[in-house]
Design a protein around this motif. Structure first.
Motif, mmCIF file in Angstrom:
data_model
loop_
_atom_site.group_PDB
_atom_site.id
_atom_site.type_symbol
_atom_site.label_atom_id
_atom_site.label_comp_id
_atom_site.label_asym_id
_atom_site.label_seq_id
_atom_site.Cartn_x
_atom_site.Cartn_y
_atom_site.Cartn_z
ATOM 1 N N PHE A 3 0.836 -1.200 0.000
ATOM 2 C CA PHE A 3 0.000 0.000 0.000
ATOM 3 C C PHE A 3 0.873 1.252 0.000
ATOM 4 N N SER A 4 0.265 2.380 -0.354
ATOM 5 C CA SER A 4 0.907 3.673 -0.110
ATOM 6 C C SER A 4 0.777 3.974 1.381
ATOM 7 N N THR A 5 1.770 4.669 1.928
ATOM 8 C CA THR A 5 1.752 4.945 3.365
ATOM 9 C C THR A 5 1.152 6.302 3.705
ATOM 10 N N GLY A 6 1.149 7.226 2.732
ATOM 11 C CA GLY A 6 0.673 8.573 3.025
ATOM 12 C C GLY A 6 1.745 9.478 3.585
ATOM 13 N N TYR A 7 2.964 8.943 3.864
ATOM 14 C CA TYR A 7 4.025 9.754 4.473
ATOM 15 C C TYR A 7 4.568 10.819 3.526
ATOM 16 N N SER A 8 4.441 10.584 2.219
ATOM 17 C CA SER A 8 4.992 11.538 1.258
ATOM 18 C C SER A 8 4.001 12.648 0.905
ATOM 19 N N ASN A 9 2.787 12.589 1.463
ATOM 20 C CA ASN A 9 1.747 13.594 1.180
ATOM 21 C C ASN A 9 1.401 13.671 -0.311
ATOM 22 N N VAL A 10 1.569 12.551 -1.005
ATOM 23 C CA VAL A 10 1.240 12.486 -2.433
ATOM 24 C C VAL A 10 0.008 11.617 -2.649
ATOM 25 N N PHE A 11 -0.007 10.448 -2.024
ATOM 26 C CA PHE A 11 -1.121 9.520 -2.140
ATOM 27 C C PHE A 11 -1.739 9.286 -0.766
ATOM 28 N N PRO A 12 -3.031 9.042 -0.694
ATOM 29 C CA PRO A 12 -3.649 8.702 0.601
ATOM 30 C C PRO A 12 -3.093 7.378 1.117
ATOM 31 N N THR A 13 -3.238 7.140 2.395
ATOM 32 C CA THR A 13 -2.819 5.853 2.949
ATOM 33 C C THR A 13 -3.697 4.737 2.398
ATOM 34 N N HIS A 14 -3.124 3.549 2.333
ATOM 35 C CA HIS A 14 -3.823 2.330 1.934
ATOM 36 C C HIS A 14 -4.328 2.350 0.481
ATOM 37 N N GLN A 15 -3.688 3.148 -0.371
ATOM 38 C CA GLN A 15 -3.950 3.034 -1.803
ATOM 39 C C GLN A 15 -3.181 1.806 -2.298
ATOM 40 N N VAL A 16 -3.895 0.828 -2.826
ATOM 41 C CA VAL A 16 -3.242 -0.412 -3.262
ATOM 42 C C VAL A 16 -2.266 -0.116 -4.401
ATOM 43 N N ILE A 17 -1.050 -0.632 -4.267
ATOM 44 C CA ILE A 17 -0.028 -0.474 -5.302
ATOM 45 C C ILE A 17 0.207 -1.784 -6.041
ATOM 46 N N GLY A 18 0.315 -2.878 -5.293
ATOM 47 C CA GLY A 18 0.563 -4.164 -5.932
ATOM 48 C C GLY A 18 0.699 -5.275 -4.906
ATOM 49 N N PHE A 19 1.323 -6.376 -5.336
ATOM 50 C CA PHE A 19 1.398 -7.570 -4.500
ATOM 51 C C PHE A 19 2.810 -8.158 -4.550
ATOM 52 N N VAL A 20 3.286 -8.586 -3.391
ATOM 53 C CA VAL A 20 4.644 -9.108 -3.289
ATOM 54 C C VAL A 20 4.783 -10.384 -4.111
ATOM 55 N N VAL A 21 5.842 -10.427 -4.919
ATOM 56 C CA VAL A 21 6.163 -11.624 -5.691
ATOM 57 C C VAL A 21 7.324 -12.370 -5.035
ATOM 58 N N ASP A 22 8.314 -11.608 -4.564
ATOM 59 C CA ASP A 22 9.508 -12.225 -3.994
ATOM 60 C C ASP A 22 10.205 -11.228 -3.075
ATOM 61 N N SER A 23 11.017 -11.723 -2.161
ATOM 62 C CA SER A 23 11.821 -10.867 -1.289
ATOM 63 C C SER A 23 13.260 -11.361 -1.297
ATOM 64 N N GLU A 24 14.187 -10.423 -1.144
ATOM 65 C CA GLU A 24 15.606 -10.787 -1.165
ATOM 66 C C GLU A 24 16.359 -9.938 -0.148
ATOM 67 N N VAL A 25 16.972 -10.588 0.825
ATOM 68 C CA VAL A 25 17.762 -9.889 1.840
ATOM 69 C C VAL A 25 19.034 -9.345 1.205
ATOM 70 N N GLN A 26 19.365 -8.084 1.544
ATOM 71 C CA GLN A 26 20.572 -7.447 1.029
ATOM 72 C C GLN A 26 21.684 -7.592 2.072
ATOM 73 N N PRO A 27 22.655 -8.454 1.809
ATOM 74 C CA PRO A 27 23.706 -8.740 2.820
ATOM 75 C C PRO A 27 24.429 -7.473 3.280
ATOM 76 N N GLY A 28 24.617 -7.363 4.593
ATOM 77 C CA GLY A 28 25.380 -6.263 5.160
ATOM 78 C C GLY A 28 24.627 -4.962 5.284
ATOM 79 N N THR A 29 23.356 -4.922 4.913
ATOM 80 C CA THR A 29 22.595 -3.674 4.970
ATOM 81 C C THR A 29 21.507 -3.695 6.029
ATOM 82 N N GLY A 30 21.125 -4.883 6.480
ATOM 83 C CA GLY A 30 20.018 -4.986 7.431
ATOM 84 C C GLY A 30 18.660 -4.752 6.791
#
Length: 271
Positions: A209-236
């Protein structure tokens, strides 16, 4: 006039033949009852077909007005949704005052032009300064986000598509965890959410969802759906591959998101 006379004299025999044929047809129909009845029935059938075609064409031409009326109704309903309101409720002792004020307006717009598909995509909408469209306002469709207004003239505005490599949007999960959404300039079906803490549990199919923190889109505006996740080593952090809920390069009917609190929030951010 001389040209018309020349054509008539040159093709006089043809025009005479046609005139005699029409006269013969008229006489046959006028002075013979069976042929007159057949002609009347045929005319009735043909007239009905023409009338039906005319009504179909008229209905088609009216579709644009009907669609615009429906889109304005959708905009009105969006403005009444909880995400478009700002809660001013207060609780004093046992007294609870639940009051809401309007925060977001939705202005209907049409995409009238767009750039050829490329890594930095833009589009033009038929709304501008005369309707208080400003740079930085979000553009959404009924099924997802489209982009952010970049430049404005009196009657039109240029929009940087969500499929533009310079666009950054605050996006997150229903749990409240969030990161930054961007596009890598390749597949228009997918975007990436970066800077999400690696300890956040994410499942394929989770909604972004959009978070609304950027004052551009309202909160909970659907953007899309997670397909995959990948941890970035050394970045947390981890990166999410997100399938967009809409097709930004094909959108034609959109809404301009007008945040009525944007100036106030911008003043606070600069102090």
């Amino acid at each position: 006039m001389q040209q018309l006379l020349r054509i008539f004299f040159t093709n006089g025999s043809f025009f005479t033949f046609v005139a005699l044929q029409l006269l013969s047809l008229y006489c046959i129909i006028s002075f013979n009852s069976p042929q007159k009845a057949i002609a009347a029935e045929t005319w009735s059938i043909r007239a009905g077909s023409v009338r039906s075609a005319t009504e179909t064409a008229r209905s088609y031409l009216d579709l644009e007005q009907e669609n615009e009326a429906l889109r304005q109704e959708v905009a009105r309903l969006r403005q009444q949704s909880p995400e478009s309101l700002y809660a001013t409720e207060r609780i004093v002792d046992s007294f609870r005052d639940e009051t809401f004020v309007q925060r977001y307006n939705f202005l209907t717009a049409h995409v009238v032009n767009r750039s050829p598909y490329r890594p930095n995509n833009t589009l033009i909408i038929d709304r501008g300064k005369n309707l208080d469209v400003r740079p930085g306002q979000g553009i959404v469709s009924p099924t997802g986000i489209v982009g952010i207004v970049d430049q404005v003239t009196g009657n039109h505005a240029r929009v940087l598509s969500v499929l533009h490599q310079s666009i950054r949007i605050s996006a997150g999960l229903a749990s409240g965890a969030f990161g930054t959404l961007r596009w890598d300039g390749r597949d228009p079906r997918y975007v990436t959410v970066t800077d999400l803490a690696d300890y956040i549990e994410v499942q394929a199919g989770d909604t972004i969802f959009s978070t609304g923190y950027s004052n551009v889109f309202p909160t909970h505006q659907v953007i899309g759906f997670v397909v995959d996740s990948e941890v970035q080593p050394g970045t947390g952090s981890q990166n999410l591959t997100v399938a967009l809920s809409n097709k930004p390069v094909e959108e034609s009917n959109v809404f301009v998101v007008q945040d009525l609190f944007k100036d106030e929030l911008s003043d606070l951010a600069t102090e």
